[in-house]
Design an enzyme around this catalytic site. Structure first.
Site, PDB file in Angstrom:
ATOM      1  N   SER A  25       0.811  -1.229   0.000  1.00 26.55           N
ATOM      2  CA  SER A  25       0.000   0.000   0.000  1.00 26.55           C
ATOM      3  C   SER A  25       0.835   1.265   0.000  1.00 26.55           C
ATOM      4  O   SER A  25       0.295   2.358   0.193  1.00 26.55           O
ATOM      5  CB  SER A  25      -0.929  -0.009   1.216  1.00 26.55           C
ATOM      6  N   ASN A 112      -0.545  -1.792  13.668  1.00 33.09           N
ATOM      7  CA  ASN A 112      -1.995  -1.612  13.837  1.00 33.09           C
ATOM      8  C   ASN A 112      -2.330  -0.352  14.641  1.00 33.09           C
ATOM      9  O   ASN A 112      -3.244   0.384  14.285  1.00 33.09           O
ATOM     10  CB  ASN A 112      -2.607  -2.848  14.513  1.00 33.09           C
ATOM     11  N   THR A 157     -40.838  25.524  -6.242  1.00 34.37           N
ATOM     12  CA  THR A 157     -41.038  24.191  -5.657  1.00 34.37           C
ATOM     13  C   THR A 157     -41.331  23.297  -6.862  1.00 34.37           C
ATOM     14  O   THR A 157     -41.960  23.769  -7.834  1.00 34.37           O
ATOM     15  CB  THR A 157     -42.216  24.136  -4.654  1.00 34.37           C
ATOM     16  N   HIS A 158     -40.872  22.076  -6.807  1.00 30.63           N
ATOM     17  CA  HIS A 158     -40.998  21.150  -7.962  1.00 30.63           C
ATOM     18  C   HIS A 158     -40.387  21.750  -9.225  1.00 30.63           C
ATOM     19  O   HIS A 158     -40.795  21.420 -10.330  1.00 30.63           O
ATOM     20  CB  HIS A 158     -42.467  20.796  -8.237  1.00 30.63           C
ATOM     21  N   SER A 279     -16.622  24.331 -26.421  1.00 23.44           N
ATOM     22  CA  SER A 279     -16.772  23.038 -27.086  1.00 23.44           C
ATOM     23  C   SER A 279     -15.762  22.960 -28.227  1.00 23.44           C
ATOM     24  O   SER A 279     -15.489  23.956 -28.889  1.00 23.44           O
ATOM     25  CB  SER A 279     -18.197  22.911 -27.631  1.00 23.44           C
ATOM     26  N   LYS A 285     -20.605  27.538 -27.772  1.00 25.28           N
ATOM     27  CA  LYS A 285     -20.907  26.960 -26.467  1.00 25.28           C
ATOM     28  C   LYS A 285     -20.088  27.549 -25.324  1.00 25.28           C
ATOM     29  O   LYS A 285     -18.924  27.896 -25.472  1.00 25.28           O
ATOM     30  CB  LYS A 285     -20.677  25.434 -26.489  1.00 25.28           C
ATOM     31  N   GLU A 292     -20.586  20.866 -13.326  1.00 24.52           N
ATOM     32  CA  GLU A 292     -20.955  19.478 -13.636  1.00 24.52           C
ATOM     33  C   GLU A 292     -20.004  18.493 -12.967  1.00 24.52           C
ATOM     34  O   GLU A 292     -20.423  17.452 -12.449  1.00 24.52           O
ATOM     35  CB  GLU A 292     -20.929  19.258 -15.152  1.00 24.52           C
ATOM     36  N   TYR A 319      -7.900  -6.070  14.504  1.00 20.60           N
ATOM     37  CA  TYR A 319      -7.444  -5.602  13.199  1.00 20.60           C
ATOM     38  C   TYR A 319      -7.625  -6.694  12.146  1.00 20.60           C
ATOM     39  O   TYR A 319      -7.388  -7.869  12.403  1.00 20.60           O
ATOM     40  CB  TYR A 319      -5.957  -5.193  13.256  1.00 20.60           C
ATOM     41  N   GLN A 324      -7.107  -1.803   5.610  1.00 21.37           N
ATOM     42  CA  GLN A 324      -6.178  -0.993   4.813  1.00 21.37           C
ATOM     43  C   GLN A 324      -6.910  -0.185   3.726  1.00 21.37           C
ATOM     44  O   GLN A 324      -6.441   0.861   3.300  1.00 21.37           O
ATOM     45  CB  GLN A 324      -5.151  -1.929   4.162  1.00 21.37           C
TER      46      GLN A 324
HETATM   47  N1  ARG Z   1      -0.749  -0.995   5.753  1.00 21.87           N
HETATM   48  C1  ARG Z   1      -1.517  -1.497   6.848  1.00 21.87           C
HETATM   49  C2  ARG Z   1      -2.871  -0.778   6.925  1.00 21.87           C
HETATM   50  O1  ARG Z   1      -2.994   0.229   6.339  1.00 21.87           O
HETATM   51  C3  ARG Z   1      -0.775  -1.276   8.126  1.00 21.87           C
HETATM   52  C4  ARG Z   1      -1.144  -2.244   9.179  1.00 21.87           C
HETATM   53  C5  ARG Z   1      -0.700  -3.617   8.823  1.00 21.87           C
HETATM   54  N2  ARG Z   1      -0.976  -4.521   9.898  1.00 21.87           N
HETATM   55  C6  ARG Z   1      -0.930  -5.836   9.727  1.00 21.87           C
HETATM   56  N3  ARG Z   1      -1.231  -6.533  10.776  1.00 21.87           N
HETATM   57  N4  ARG Z   1      -0.677  -6.388   8.578  1.00 21.87           N
HETATM   58  O2  ARG Z   1      -3.791  -1.207   7.545  1.00 21.87           O
END
Ligand code: ARG
Length: 463
Positions: A25, A112, A157-158, A279, A285, A292, A319, A324
């Site tokens: 990650s 964690n 309204t509406h 456009s 345009k 939007e 956990y 994650q």
């Molecule tokens: N990258 C993990 C998360 O965002 C960190 C914690 C990982 N803990 C574990 N027990 N694998 O949650």
């Protein structure tokens, strides 16, 4: 296969490459880098105070973490490696530079409790800047209300013409919504403002670290009460995503109005060139793309709130790696709300009203019909009867292709003998608006009071 991992002693095979792709990650959580360094520093201090680090060791670790903060600011790319996540990355760097001492940094700390503490710090800062953008937006809307204070605008309204209102009243309606958004973000900030450090993987830790002191040094107001809750709780993220979802809904509704009102078919207002696009094919345009896109991104932010709830709903304590995913939803929400709020308040500051088109629009749809009925009520006619009579008046006006005030008094009198010439004063747009002088109503006197009350609620320095 990477070797930068914090575990491995009990494994015979490395993690499969596909599982690496699924689980790593760093790309996402590298934005927590400075929070992670701070959390490591607070933890190192607690280890020192609890005598698990000598003074020299503590000093060396702190200097290393401070140096890393500078390097991450100046040349981050040279520091990131093949790491599982930001915590792994920093531990690798500290160990590279401090040798075995680096390996002590994780004493009594799990990723964690660390990741959620980092995320709480990130959330607090993000909410602080979102709240500032909301405050600017409120300032801009109040300015707009003052700039066009007396302009009478069709109220719907509406999406059918209903009753005339002051344009300023319309703007201040959104001010109320954005004040509530400020409150919701404030509540989310409070739920984030609790330190989880010391909770370990799930059970706490053996090292008698001073949790209050760690919380204080990181700027938290309190510490979590239960380590299992601390590492499994994502309520503060849900609160932030909820506050964000509601806020985006408000922006989206406003954008919808801007899109409709600025269409040449309606033409009540114009959005500045700097927030519209052309456009590639049709030279005439002027498209409201920014409005939007804000409306479009609302769906995405709503989706993140639902996604988080769905991720959480099946998780046993404490956990689980599913957690994650929380940061993907949080980061994308924060990014989108921030850019949308900035674009929105800048775009709104530059809109101009087309007062001729507004006057023409007011003439469509018999917006003063209710005031005609109110006139009869003033003369003593019960409202339901007055409503019926006015319905008949409108029908005649439609048949004759006229406004109500263009009908002859003689004709009106055939519908009710109490109708007199004074009715024509009662059913002007100005009179209709001025009569709504009840608190919270659209009369100029009420709107002035609204503005002064709002000014008292503005506790920040005007932006
Ligand atoms: N990258 C993990 C998360 O965002 C960190 C914690 C990982 N803990 C574990 N027990 N694998 O949650």
């Amino acid at each position: 296969m990477t070797t930068n991992q914090l575990w491995g002693g009990r494994f015979k095979k490395p993690l499969d490459e596909s599982a690496v792709r699924l689980s790593y990650s760093l790309e996402s959580d590298k934005r927590l880098v400075f929070y992670d360094l701070d959390v490591n520093k607070a933890h190192a201090k607690a280890l020192y105070k609890a005598k698990y680090l000598s003074r020299d060791e503590y000093k060396k670790l702190t200097e290393c973490l401070d140096m890393l903060a500078i390097e991450f600011r100046d040349k981050p790319d040279s520091l990131y490696g093949d790491d599982e996540d930001i915590h792994t990355c920093i531990e690798r760097l500290v160990t590279d530079r401090c040798g075995d001492l680096g390996k002590k940094l994780h004493t009594g700390k799990s990723r964690n409790d660390q990741v959620i503490t980092d995320t709480r710090l990130y959330t607090k800062d993000s909410i602080t800047s979102i709240r500032e953008e909301l405050q600017i937006l409120i300032d801009v809307l109040v300015e707009l209300a003052k700039r066009y204070e007396d302009v009478i605008f069709p109220g719907f309204t509406h999406f059918q013409p209903a009753q005339p209102v002051l344009f300023s009243h319309h703007m201040l309606a959104y001010v109320e919504k954005f004040f509530r958004d400020l409150d919701r973000f404030d509540a989310a900030f409070k739920s984030a403002d609790v330190c989880a450090l010391g909770s370990g993987a799930l059970a706490g830790n053996n090292y008698n670290l001073d949790r209050q002191e760690m919380a204080k040094s990181l700027g938290f107001s309190a510490i979590t009460a239960n380590s299992m809750d601390a590492v499994s709780d994502r309520d503060f993220i849900a609160d932030t995503l909820h506050a964000g979802s509601v806020c985006m809904t408000h922006l989206s509704r406003f954008c919808e109005e801007l899109i409709i009102f600025s269409s040449p078919l309606v033409g009540l207002l114009e959005i500045g060139d700097d927030f519209t696009t052309g456009s590639s094919l049709m030279p005439q345009k002027k498209n409201p793309d920014v409005a939007e896109l804000i409306r479009g991104k609302t769906g995405r932010v709503h989706g993140h709130w639902v996604a988080l709830q769905t991720t959480l709903k099946g998780l046993p304590l404490a956990y689980n790696r599913d957690l994650q995913e929380d940061k993907v939803y949080l980061f994308d929400t924060v990014d989108n709300i921030s850019v949308c709020l900035t674009c929105f308040h800048k775009m709104i500051a530059g809109i101009t009203l087309n007062e001729d088109a507004i006057e023409a629009a007011l003439k469509k749809g018999y917006g003063v019909a209710t005031d005609f009925a109110d006139y009869l009520v003033e003369k003593g006619v019960p409202f339901r009867e007055a409503h019926d009579i006015t319905g008949a008046v409108v029908l005649i006006a439609i048949e004759e292709g006229k406004q109500l005030h263009e009908l002859s008094l003689d004709k009106l009198k055939t519908l009710h003998p109490l109708i007199d010439a004074d009715v024509f004063h009662y059913i002007t747009y100005q009179a209709a608006v001025s009569a709504k002088s009840i608190e919270g109503g659209t009369a100029p006197s009420s709107v002035k009071k609204q503005i002064s009350k709002i000014n008292r609620r503005i506790t920040w320095k005007k932006h």
